[in-house]
Motif scaffolding. Sequence first.
Motif, PDB file in Angstrom:
ATOM      1  N   GLY A 131     -34.843  10.386  -8.523  1.00 17.01           N
ATOM      2  CA  GLY A 131     -34.814  11.513  -7.634  1.00 17.01           C
ATOM      3  C   GLY A 131     -35.620  11.888  -6.090  1.00 17.01           C
ATOM      4  O   GLY A 131     -34.529  12.561  -5.324  1.00 17.01           O
ATOM      5  N   SER A 132     -35.767  10.741  -5.395  1.00 18.73           N
ATOM      6  CA  SER A 132     -35.924  10.347  -3.691  1.00 18.73           C
ATOM      7  C   SER A 132     -35.644   9.847  -3.630  1.00 18.73           C
ATOM      8  O   SER A 132     -35.675   8.246  -3.814  1.00 18.73           O
ATOM      9  N   PHE A 133     -33.895   9.343  -2.761  1.00 16.07           N
ATOM     10  CA  PHE A 133     -33.901   8.026  -2.220  1.00 16.07           C
ATOM     11  C   PHE A 133     -33.280   7.726  -1.043  1.00 16.07           C
ATOM     12  O   PHE A 133     -33.227   7.993  -0.100  1.00 16.07           O
ATOM     13  N   ASP A 173     -33.213   5.924 -13.310  1.00 17.88           N
ATOM     14  CA  ASP A 173     -34.030   5.899 -12.562  1.00 17.88           C
ATOM     15  C   ASP A 173     -35.095   7.499 -13.812  1.00 17.88           C
ATOM     16  O   ASP A 173     -34.366   8.326 -12.996  1.00 17.88           O
ATOM     17  N   SER A 174     -36.291   7.638 -13.643  1.00 18.79           N
ATOM     18  CA  SER A 174     -36.641   8.837 -13.815  1.00 18.79           C
ATOM     19  C   SER A 174     -36.504   9.482 -12.802  1.00 18.79           C
ATOM     20  O   SER A 174     -36.415   9.569 -11.160  1.00 18.79           O
ATOM     21  N   ALA A 203     -28.922  10.973  -6.873  1.00 15.24           N
ATOM     22  CA  ALA A 203     -30.715  11.348  -5.954  1.00 15.24           C
ATOM     23  C   ALA A 203     -30.894  12.641  -5.849  1.00 15.24           C
ATOM     24  O   ALA A 203     -29.303  14.024  -5.366  1.00 15.24           O
ATOM     25  N   GLY A 204     -31.970  12.950  -6.042  1.00 15.90           N
ATOM     26  CA  GLY A 204     -32.321  14.532  -5.906  1.00 15.90           C
ATOM     27  C   GLY A 204     -31.822  14.605  -3.975  1.00 15.90           C
ATOM     28  O   GLY A 204     -31.363  15.573  -3.850  1.00 15.90           O
ATOM     29  N   VAL A 240     -36.130   0.986  -8.724  1.00 12.82           N
ATOM     30  CA  VAL A 240     -35.702  -0.021  -9.872  1.00 12.82           C
ATOM     31  C   VAL A 240     -34.035   1.206  -9.198  1.00 12.82           C
ATOM     32  O   VAL A 240     -32.812  -0.835  -9.328  1.00 12.82           O
ATOM     33  N   VAL A 241     -33.646   1.315  -8.002  1.00 14.45           N
ATOM     34  CA  VAL A 241     -32.202   1.379  -7.116  1.00 14.45           C
ATOM     35  C   VAL A 241     -31.961  -0.103  -6.549  1.00 14.45           C
ATOM     36  O   VAL A 241     -30.707  -0.886  -7.039  1.00 14.45           O
TER      37      VAL A 241
END
Length: 394
Positions: free
Chosen positions: A310-312, A21-22, A339-340, A321-322
Amino acid sequence: MSSAFHTHHGVAPVRVAVVPDSFKGSARAVDVAAAMARGVEEAFAGPGRKVVVDRLPFADGGEGTLDALLGAWDTTAFTVDTADALGRPVRARYGLSPDGRTGVIEAAEANGLPLVSDVPLRPLAASTRGIGPLVTALLDAGVEEILLCIGGSATTDGGTGLLAALGARFLARDGSELPDGGGALVDLDRVDLVSLDPRARSVRWRIACDVTNPLVGDEGAAAVFGPQKGATPGDVRLLDAGLRRLADVLAEATGADVRDRPGMGAAGGLPAPLTALLGAELVPGSDLVAEVLDAGRLLGAADLVLTGEGSFDGQSLAGKVVDAVRRLTPERTPVVVIAGSASVPPEELRNSGITAAFSIARGPASLERMREEVLPGITEAAFHCCRLLAHRPA
């Protein structure tokens, strides 16, 4: 879309799919995929097993879906002059599949909350009318299907602005047309479809929707999403009453009662008239994107899958998405999240089917510095993920 090396002494190369994902606000999915691919290729550089990297920028139907589809299709966006939710001029983008049969609109390009964040919000007047020119451009292009991604809206007009832009007329009892915005819908008496663009009925509509809220009531569009669009408690009551009136009129006109259907409250009720009048289908956003991109085929062929966002966190495993990547990947194939930030507890991760998750954060840093380091950090994480595979015997 992919880069490949020849087989090495007859040994089949490792196939790695990068399907991110973005990283919201920091990097587009297409750039994240490229950064992951660089790390994978660096890991396999030199002697040892070779690699085939398949890139598939992904999205869940919300912000970034248009860019993800354009990246995967290797096509560029078209732009049209239209209006934001308050009627001010804005340029908005749309996409076309390589064969020209499918058009994609991210509604927030016209009716999005960020576009009107510079002025006091006007929840009763905000309109979806600006989406209309995007739809007309796709109809002019001859598409057979419109994919409408609807997250991030500033509107609660039940999609009436969009339909009005396509020629429908929403009339008061005295026959006058209602002004734009959800605040006027309490005065709705009937809808006149005589001048509706006939092409709007002939295309297939699919709406990417990841919420299940009904149109009206305590869990409806006005009550749940109205306050974040600037609605006071009094505004919420007025907007909800207007959406109830719209549901009544749509039921009278079509026989379809949309008020309690799951998802009709998304984007301020935008799906309601599209469903009742044009036969639109609501589809979970990540599933829709997966189908359009034929993601299952690519993931089924992979030896390793890298995904990310970005954040998982816990929400990532509920339709994002994940989650879609995990569901589409065969059980035997490892799925690794980059991830971020990664905050899913080990036990939850183990039960989710995700093999491992890595954060690219190296410690405290300013937001600006973190944004600068996102893509190099993704490349480095992908490199380390793949080093074990790179030198493992076939």
